[in-house]
Design an enzyme around this catalytic site. Structure first.
Site, PDB file in Angstrom:
ATOM      1  N   GLY A   8      17.389 -15.968  -4.445  1.00 48.56           N
ATOM      2  CA  GLY A   8      18.159 -15.789  -5.739  1.00 48.56           C
ATOM      3  C   GLY A   8      19.150 -14.416  -5.765  1.00 48.56           C
ATOM      4  O   GLY A   8      19.329 -13.870  -7.042  1.00 48.56           O
ATOM      5  N   ALA A   9      19.724 -14.503  -4.517  1.00 43.83           N
ATOM      6  CA  ALA A   9      20.742 -13.394  -4.432  1.00 43.83           C
ATOM      7  C   ALA A   9      22.043 -13.513  -4.854  1.00 43.83           C
ATOM      8  O   ALA A   9      22.893 -12.724  -5.018  1.00 43.83           O
ATOM      9  CB  ALA A   9      20.711 -12.987  -2.746  1.00 43.83           C
ATOM     10  N   GLY A  12      22.534 -11.576 -10.936  1.00 46.35           N
ATOM     11  CA  GLY A  12      21.842 -10.489 -11.449  1.00 46.35           C
ATOM     12  C   GLY A  12      21.085  -9.614 -10.480  1.00 46.35           C
ATOM     13  O   GLY A  12      21.808  -8.972  -9.710  1.00 46.35           O
ATOM     14  N   GLY A  14      19.006  -9.973  -7.831  1.00 50.58           N
ATOM     15  CA  GLY A  14      19.293 -10.391  -6.505  1.00 50.58           C
ATOM     16  C   GLY A  14      20.619  -9.875  -5.852  1.00 50.58           C
ATOM     17  O   GLY A  14      20.619  -9.565  -4.573  1.00 50.58           O
ATOM     18  N   SER A 133       6.862 -10.147 -13.730  1.00 50.25           N
ATOM     19  CA  SER A 133       7.136  -9.623 -14.981  1.00 50.25           C
ATOM     20  C   SER A 133       5.996  -9.092 -15.697  1.00 50.25           C
ATOM     21  O   SER A 133       4.862  -9.761 -15.674  1.00 50.25           O
ATOM     22  CB  SER A 133       7.679 -10.891 -15.947  1.00 50.25           C
ATOM     23  OG  SER A 133       7.885 -10.558 -17.430  1.00 50.25           O
ATOM     24  N   TYR A 156       7.132 -19.688 -18.608  1.00 49.85           N
ATOM     25  CA  TYR A 156       7.797 -18.669 -17.771  1.00 49.85           C
ATOM     26  C   TYR A 156       6.661 -17.297 -17.597  1.00 49.85           C
ATOM     27  O   TYR A 156       6.256 -17.038 -16.262  1.00 49.85           O
ATOM     28  CB  TYR A 156       8.901 -17.677 -18.448  1.00 49.85           C
ATOM     29  CG  TYR A 156       9.382 -16.509 -17.513  1.00 49.85           C
ATOM     30  CD1 TYR A 156      10.298 -16.541 -16.882  1.00 49.85           C
ATOM     31  CD2 TYR A 156       8.842 -15.235 -17.929  1.00 49.85           C
ATOM     32  CE1 TYR A 156      10.898 -15.233 -16.054  1.00 49.85           C
ATOM     33  CE2 TYR A 156       9.348 -14.026 -17.432  1.00 49.85           C
ATOM     34  CZ  TYR A 156      10.337 -14.104 -16.625  1.00 49.85           C
ATOM     35  OH  TYR A 156      10.898 -12.977 -16.086  1.00 49.85           O
TER      36      TYR A 156
HETATM   37  N1  NAP Z   1      16.143  -9.858 -16.393  1.00 45.58           N
HETATM   38  C1  NAP Z   1      15.144  -9.372 -16.851  1.00 45.58           C
HETATM   39  O1  NAP Z   1      15.059  -8.397 -17.867  1.00 45.58           O
HETATM   40  C2  NAP Z   1      14.077  -9.532 -16.227  1.00 45.58           C
HETATM   41  C3  NAP Z   1      12.633  -8.839 -16.676  1.00 45.58           C
HETATM   42  C4  NAP Z   1      11.391  -9.267 -15.978  1.00 45.58           C
HETATM   43  C5  NAP Z   1      11.272  -9.762 -14.695  1.00 45.58           C
HETATM   44  N2  NAP Z   1      12.682 -10.463 -14.307  1.00 45.58           N
HETATM   45  C6  NAP Z   1      12.834 -11.260 -13.003  1.00 45.58           C
HETATM   46  O2  NAP Z   1      13.762 -10.632 -11.984  1.00 45.58           O
HETATM   47  C7  NAP Z   1      14.086 -11.699 -11.226  1.00 45.58           C
HETATM   48  C8  NAP Z   1      15.527 -11.866 -11.454  1.00 45.58           C
HETATM   49  O3  NAP Z   1      15.989 -12.186 -12.465  1.00 45.58           O
HETATM   50  P1  NAP Z   1      17.467 -11.929 -12.965  1.00 45.58           P
HETATM   51  O4  NAP Z   1      17.171 -11.370 -14.307  1.00 45.58           O
HETATM   52  O5  NAP Z   1      18.204 -11.256 -11.991  1.00 45.58           O
HETATM   53  O6  NAP Z   1      17.973 -13.486 -13.254  1.00 45.58           O
HETATM   54  P2  NAP Z   1      19.251 -14.186 -12.993  1.00 45.58           P
HETATM   55  O7  NAP Z   1      20.600 -13.454 -13.169  1.00 45.58           O
HETATM   56  O8  NAP Z   1      19.267 -15.531 -14.076  1.00 45.58           O
HETATM   57  O9  NAP Z   1      19.060 -14.689 -11.486  1.00 45.58           O
HETATM   58  C9  NAP Z   1      18.194 -15.598 -11.288  1.00 45.58           C
HETATM   59  C10 NAP Z   1      18.114 -16.067  -9.594  1.00 45.58           C
HETATM   60  O10 NAP Z   1      17.450 -17.343  -9.379  1.00 45.58           O
HETATM   61  C11 NAP Z   1      18.172 -18.145  -8.937  1.00 45.58           C
HETATM   62  N3  NAP Z   1      17.428 -19.606  -9.233  1.00 45.58           N
HETATM   63  C12 NAP Z   1      17.083 -20.153 -10.276  1.00 45.58           C
HETATM   64  N4  NAP Z   1      16.527 -21.321 -10.280  1.00 45.58           N
HETATM   65  C13 NAP Z   1      16.577 -21.416  -9.063  1.00 45.58           C
HETATM   66  C14 NAP Z   1      16.120 -22.841  -8.057  1.00 45.58           C
HETATM   67  N5  NAP Z   1      15.831 -23.783  -8.548  1.00 45.58           N
HETATM   68  N6  NAP Z   1      16.257 -22.612  -6.778  1.00 45.58           N
HETATM   69  C15 NAP Z   1      16.954 -21.474  -6.137  1.00 45.58           C
HETATM   70  N7  NAP Z   1      17.428 -20.356  -6.867  1.00 45.58           N
HETATM   71  C16 NAP Z   1      17.215 -20.572  -8.075  1.00 45.58           C
HETATM   72  C17 NAP Z   1      19.578 -18.335  -9.592  1.00 45.58           C
HETATM   73  O11 NAP Z   1      20.564 -19.009  -9.322  1.00 45.58           O
HETATM   74  P3  NAP Z   1      21.776 -19.196  -9.626  1.00 45.58           P
HETATM   75  O12 NAP Z   1      22.629 -17.971  -9.137  1.00 45.58           O
HETATM   76  O13 NAP Z   1      22.466 -20.443  -8.912  1.00 45.58           O
HETATM   77  O14 NAP Z   1      21.828 -19.513 -11.100  1.00 45.58           O
HETATM   78  C18 NAP Z   1      19.693 -16.636  -9.487  1.00 45.58           C
HETATM   79  O15 NAP Z   1      20.364 -16.328  -8.278  1.00 45.58           O
HETATM   80  C19 NAP Z   1      13.354 -12.923 -11.708  1.00 45.58           C
HETATM   81  O16 NAP Z   1      12.119 -13.027 -10.903  1.00 45.58           O
HETATM   82  C20 NAP Z   1      13.226 -12.539 -13.218  1.00 45.58           C
HETATM   83  O17 NAP Z   1      11.873 -13.326 -13.823  1.00 45.58           O
HETATM   84  C21 NAP Z   1      13.809 -10.250 -14.783  1.00 45.58           C
END
Ligand code: NAP
Length: 257
Positions: A8-9, A12, A14, A133, A156
Site C-alpha cells: 500500500g505504498a 498515505g 505507505g 489500529s 475494519y
Molecule cells: N489513517 C489513519 O488515521 C489510520 C489510523 C490507524 C491505522 N491506520 C492504518 O494505516 C495504514 C495505512 O492507511 P492510510 O491511512 O495511509 O490509508 P490510505 O491512504 O487509504 O492507503 C491505503 C493503501 O492500501 C492500498 N489498498 C487498499 N486496498 C487494497 C487492495 N485490495 N490491494 C492492494 N492494496 C490495497 C491502497 O491502494 P490505492 O492507493 O490504490 O487506493 C493504499 O495504497 C492502514 O493499515 C490503516 O488501517 C490508519
C-alpha cells in the site's frame, strides 16, 4: 542499509514511508494495486514496483513469490488496508468470497508474511511491522463474513483485532529466530484517503504516524522488539482478545488461506 517491502505504498502512510526510507538510503520495494500509481511511484523512487490486489489470495501469493525471487528482504511492512468506507456503504466481498476488510487487512498480510518468512529468516536480523489500529472489536466466529448487521467500521475493527492477534502468535513462533514482529496504531485519523472517504476530520498528520512507524521499521532501538503493540511511539496493550489463547486458537482455525 535495508531492503524494505511496503504494501500500500501508493497512498498515505505507505507513500510517506517509501519516500522517507528511500531518502534515508534504504531500498524500498513499493507495492500497490493500481498499475499506473505503482509505475509512477517506482519510477520516482528509482526502485522496483509490485502490483497485486490483496483482495485476492492468488495475487497475494504471486506477490510473495515475486518479492522472494529478488532475494534479500530485511523488513516487511504490512501497511495496505481498506478503511471504514463511506458510512452506510454495503458489505463487499473479496475475489475469494471473504468479507473484504477481513481479506485485505487480515488474510492478505498473514499469507504474505508466511510466504515471505523463508527470505526474512535468510536475511536476519529482519522485521515484520504490521500496521494495525487501536480500533479493535471482538470477532464473531459464528459470522466471520458479517452477513448479519454489517457495517464497515466493525468489519475494519475485527480485521485489526485479528492482525494484532496474528502478531502475537507469530512473535511467539519467531522468538530467538532473528526475525521480529510488531504491530502499530500509527496515529488517529491521519489526513489520508481512507479517513477522507469516511468523512472524518483529520486529527493527526501522516508525518506523526510516519515517524512512529519508521521507528519500528528501521530504528535501532527496536532491533530486538518482538510481539509488542504500539500506539504511536509508545508501547501499549491491544484489545484483550488478542492475547487470549482460546480466541487465538479459534482465529488460527478460522484462517483459511
Ligand atoms: N489513517 C489513519 O488515521 C489510520 C489510523 C490507524 C491505522 N491506520 C492504518 O494505516 C495504514 C495505512 O492507511 P492510510 O491511512 O495511509 O490509508 P490510505 O491512504 O487509504 O492507503 C491505503 C493503501 O492500501 C492500498 N489498498 C487498499 N486496498 C487494497 C487492495 N485490495 N490491494 C492492494 N492494496 C490495497 C491502497 O491502494 P490505492 O492507493 O490504490 O487506493 C493504499 O495504497 C492502514 O493499515 C490503516 O488501517 C490508519
Amino acid at each position: 542499509m535495508s531492503t524494505v517491502l511496503v504494501t500500500g505504498a501508493t497512498s498515505g502512510l505507505g507513500t510517506w514511508l517509501a519516500r522517507r526510507l528511500t531518502a534515508d538510503g534504504h531500498t524500498v520495494l513499493v507495492h500497490g494495486r493500481d498499475p499506473a500509481k505503482v509505475k509512477a511511484l517506482a519510477a520516482d523512487l528509482n526502485t522496483d514496483g509490485f502490483v497485486a490486489d490483496l483482495a485476492s489470495l492468488a495475487d497475494t501469493r504471486r506477490l510473495a513469490g515475486d518479492v522472494a525471487a529478488r532475494g534479500r528482504l530485511d523488513v516487511l511492512v504490512n501497511n495496505a488496508a481498506v478503511g471504514f468506507g463511506r458510512p452506510g456503504a454495503p458489505r463487499q466481498l473479496s475475489a475469494d468470497g471473504h468479507e473484504l476488510r477481513w481479506a485485505v487487512n487480515y488474510l492478505a498480510p498473514v499469507l504474505l508474511t508466511r510466504d515471505l518468512l523463508p527470505v526474512l529468516r535468510a536475511s536476519t536480523p529482519a522485521r515484520v511491522v504490521n500496521v494495525g489500529s487501536l480500533g479493535q472489536v471482538s470477532i464473531d466466529f459464528d459470522d466471520l463474513g458479517m452477513e448479519r448487521g454489517y457495517d464497515g467500521i466493525t468489519a475494519y475493527r475485527r480485521s485489526k483485532l485479528a492482525l494484532a492477534a496474528f502478531t502475537f502468535d507469530l512473535a511467539e513462533e519467531l522468538a530467538g529466530s532473528g526475525v521480529t514482529v510488531t504491530c502499530i496504531h500509527p496515529a488517529t485519523f491521519m489526513d489520508t484517503a481512507m479517513v477522507g472517504e469516511y468523512g472524518a476530520a483529520p486529527l493527526s498528520t501522516v508525518d506523526e504516524g510516519g515517524v512512529a512507524t519508521l521507528a519500528l521499521v528501521t530504528g535501532p532501538e527496536h532491533a530486538a522488539t518482538n510481539g509488542e503493540f504500539f500506539d504511536g511511539l509508545s508501547p501499549t496493550r491491544a484489545h484483550p482478545d488478542a492475547y487470549d489463547p482460546g480466541i487465538r486458537r479459534r482465529l488460527r482455525a478460522a484462517t483459511t488461506l
